[in-house]
Structure formats: structure tokens, C-alpha cells
Scaffold this active site. Sequence first.
Site, PDB file in Angstrom:
ATOM      1  N   GLU A 119       0.785  -1.244  -0.103  1.00 58.24           N
ATOM      2  CA  GLU A 119       0.111  -0.145  -0.138  1.00 58.24           C
ATOM      3  C   GLU A 119       0.707   1.184  -0.069  1.00 58.24           C
ATOM      4  O   GLU A 119       2.056   1.370   0.529  1.00 58.24           O
ATOM      5  CB  GLU A 119      -0.813   0.075   1.205  1.00 58.24           C
ATOM      6  CG  GLU A 119      -2.023   1.151   1.365  1.00 58.24           C
ATOM      7  CD  GLU A 119      -2.880   0.996   2.438  1.00 58.24           C
ATOM      8  OE1 GLU A 119      -3.491   1.892   2.994  1.00 58.24           O
ATOM      9  OE2 GLU A 119      -3.014  -0.234   2.941  1.00 58.24           O
ATOM     10  N   ASP A 144       5.153   8.037  -8.617  1.00 52.21           N
ATOM     11  CA  ASP A 144       4.116   8.429  -7.832  1.00 52.21           C
ATOM     12  C   ASP A 144       3.979   9.938  -8.450  1.00 52.21           C
ATOM     13  O   ASP A 144       4.983  10.827  -8.662  1.00 52.21           O
ATOM     14  CB  ASP A 144       4.285   8.667  -6.457  1.00 52.21           C
ATOM     15  CG  ASP A 144       2.766   8.570  -5.960  1.00 52.21           C
ATOM     16  OD1 ASP A 144       1.780   8.037  -6.348  1.00 52.21           O
ATOM     17  OD2 ASP A 144       2.780   9.286  -5.160  1.00 52.21           O
ATOM     18  N   GLY A 185      -7.730  12.855 -16.262  1.00 52.11           N
ATOM     19  CA  GLY A 185      -7.466  13.463 -14.920  1.00 52.11           C
ATOM     20  C   GLY A 185      -7.668  14.889 -14.641  1.00 52.11           C
ATOM     21  O   GLY A 185      -8.834  15.320 -14.968  1.00 52.11           O
ATOM     22  N   TYR A 186      -6.847  15.452 -14.066  1.00 50.10           N
ATOM     23  CA  TYR A 186      -6.908  16.842 -13.827  1.00 50.10           C
ATOM     24  C   TYR A 186      -6.298  17.813 -14.996  1.00 50.10           C
ATOM     25  O   TYR A 186      -6.429  19.050 -14.769  1.00 50.10           O
ATOM     26  CB  TYR A 186      -5.977  17.616 -12.603  1.00 50.10           C
ATOM     27  CG  TYR A 186      -6.538  16.516 -11.413  1.00 50.10           C
ATOM     28  CD1 TYR A 186      -7.719  16.757 -10.769  1.00 50.10           C
ATOM     29  CD2 TYR A 186      -5.962  15.371 -10.932  1.00 50.10           C
ATOM     30  CE1 TYR A 186      -8.291  15.872  -9.796  1.00 50.10           C
ATOM     31  CE2 TYR A 186      -6.320  14.725  -9.753  1.00 50.10           C
ATOM     32  CZ  TYR A 186      -7.399  15.008  -9.024  1.00 50.10           C
ATOM     33  OH  TYR A 186      -8.156  14.330  -8.158  1.00 50.10           O
ATOM     34  N   ASP A 187      -6.107  17.268 -16.006  1.00 51.03           N
ATOM     35  CA  ASP A 187      -5.693  18.010 -17.258  1.00 51.03           C
ATOM     36  C   ASP A 187      -6.344  19.051 -17.785  1.00 51.03           C
ATOM     37  O   ASP A 187      -6.075  20.190 -18.077  1.00 51.03           O
ATOM     38  CB  ASP A 187      -5.427  17.075 -18.540  1.00 51.03           C
ATOM     39  CG  ASP A 187      -4.157  16.162 -18.370  1.00 51.03           C
ATOM     40  OD1 ASP A 187      -3.475  16.238 -17.289  1.00 51.03           O
ATOM     41  OD2 ASP A 187      -3.954  15.345 -19.143  1.00 51.03           O
ATOM     42  N   LYS A 214       2.177  18.471 -24.666  1.00 54.70           N
ATOM     43  CA  LYS A 214       1.991  17.767 -23.047  1.00 54.70           C
ATOM     44  C   LYS A 214       3.225  16.991 -22.879  1.00 54.70           C
ATOM     45  O   LYS A 214       3.712  17.501 -21.682  1.00 54.70           O
ATOM     46  CB  LYS A 214       0.810  16.977 -22.866  1.00 54.70           C
ATOM     47  CG  LYS A 214       0.761  16.704 -21.481  1.00 54.70           C
ATOM     48  CD  LYS A 214      -0.562  15.920 -21.227  1.00 54.70           C
ATOM     49  CE  LYS A 214      -0.247  15.443 -19.584  1.00 54.70           C
ATOM     50  NZ  LYS A 214      -1.529  14.208 -19.308  1.00 54.70           N
ATOM     51  N   HIS A 270       5.282  16.902 -16.061  1.00 54.80           N
ATOM     52  CA  HIS A 270       6.198  16.416 -15.012  1.00 54.80           C
ATOM     53  C   HIS A 270       6.854  14.881 -15.319  1.00 54.80           C
ATOM     54  O   HIS A 270       8.024  14.731 -15.035  1.00 54.80           O
ATOM     55  CB  HIS A 270       5.272  16.516 -13.938  1.00 54.80           C
ATOM     56  CG  HIS A 270       3.847  15.769 -14.093  1.00 54.80           C
ATOM     57  ND1 HIS A 270       2.835  15.940 -15.068  1.00 54.80           N
ATOM     58  CD2 HIS A 270       3.435  14.465 -13.382  1.00 54.80           C
ATOM     59  CE1 HIS A 270       1.838  15.142 -14.987  1.00 54.80           C
ATOM     60  NE2 HIS A 270       2.066  14.272 -14.081  1.00 54.80           N
ATOM     61  N   ARG A 271       5.997  14.185 -16.054  1.00 53.03           N
ATOM     62  CA  ARG A 271       6.576  12.790 -16.289  1.00 53.03           C
ATOM     63  C   ARG A 271       7.673  12.671 -17.320  1.00 53.03           C
ATOM     64  O   ARG A 271       8.774  12.171 -17.319  1.00 53.03           O
ATOM     65  CB  ARG A 271       5.596  11.847 -16.726  1.00 53.03           C
ATOM     66  CG  ARG A 271       4.404  11.273 -15.462  1.00 53.03           C
ATOM     67  CD  ARG A 271       3.659  10.157 -16.255  1.00 53.03           C
ATOM     68  NE  ARG A 271       2.649   9.549 -14.876  1.00 53.03           N
ATOM     69  CZ  ARG A 271       1.622  10.095 -14.740  1.00 53.03           C
ATOM     70  NH1 ARG A 271       1.086  11.163 -15.466  1.00 53.03           N
ATOM     71  NH2 ARG A 271       1.109   9.745 -13.797  1.00 53.03           N
TER      72      ARG A 271
END
Length: 179
Positions: free
Chosen positions: A22, A52, A136-138, A158, A163-164
Site C-alpha cells: 500500500e 508517483d 484526470g486533472y488535465d 503535453k 512532469h513525467r
Amino acid sequence: MLSPLGYAVFSLADLGLKETKEETSDTFEGNSKIKAEDIASQCKDIAVLADDSGLSILALDGFPGVHSARFMEGHSYLEKNKAILEKMEKIEDRRASFLTVMTYIDEKRETEKCFLGEDKGEIIRKLKEGKQNGFGYDPIFYSYALKKTYGEASPEEKNSVSHRGRALKKLVAYLGGER
């Protein structure tokens, strides 16, 4: 980006593996390490890469942060985006970042290294009508580098500033110097 360095990339499904630990850390780095170490313990002689990622909003003390995927679990991202816009309704300082920490563990389990990627921007005031790209939050994240939301950007645009993408470029530079 990794194939020119001699790496083939496999998903967990490709290898018949599943995450068993987890995410209990309150940092992106901590959760990325949990994932990478978990998978590394399940396979031998294969380098491991885990990440993450999440949205961090300055005025909300970094919320949703490491809980980005679990925020309002069971609800659509449209509902999540609307909830964030509602939380931000009376906030003037809308600065935000998308953050990723990628953890790389080499095939010999001798090296564990983390790479941070960040794209700075802000949360827009209102969802835009029409088709949105990404996920997602895009749709609510306006990237300063792109001068538009991730939702308005093509995948190529993008990826050039995300970030990735930034974390992966750091990993590639590291691996290129390592070999």
C-alpha cells in the site's frame, strides 16, 4: 526514450506482476520508492521503474498531492475537477504544479535513484466547453510552459513539458551517462 539505451519496457501486466504494498507515504518520493521496491522484490535481473504523481495546489497546502488518484475515489474526474474548482472559487492565488517522482532500481539491485519532474502552472477558474485531451486533472491545469491547459494540448505538446516527461528525461540522461 529508453529503447536507444538498450532498454525494453514492460508493464506489470506484461510480467504477470501486481503491486502488493500500500502507498503509505505522505510524499511522492516515498510512494514511488514503495512501488519500485515492491516490484523489485518480485522479480530478478530486471531494472525497475516506478512513479508517483499528482497535482499540488499551493493555496490548498499541496492538496490533493499524493492523494490525487484517491481524492473522491469512485467519482469521475469531471466531478473531481468540479470539486477542486469549487474549493478554489474564492482563492486568488491559483498556482499549482504537476509533480512526478520516478524511482529507478537497477537490475543488480545495487542502485536506487529518484528523479523529480515538475511542470508549474495554475488552476483555471472555469471548465472549458468542448472536447478535452488527456485525463484526470488535465482540463483544469493551465501550464505556464504551454500557455494552455493540458486538456487543450496535444499529447506531443503535453509530453514535451509534462512532469513525467521531465522526470523521464532526467532518468535517460542518468542512464546515458551510466553506460
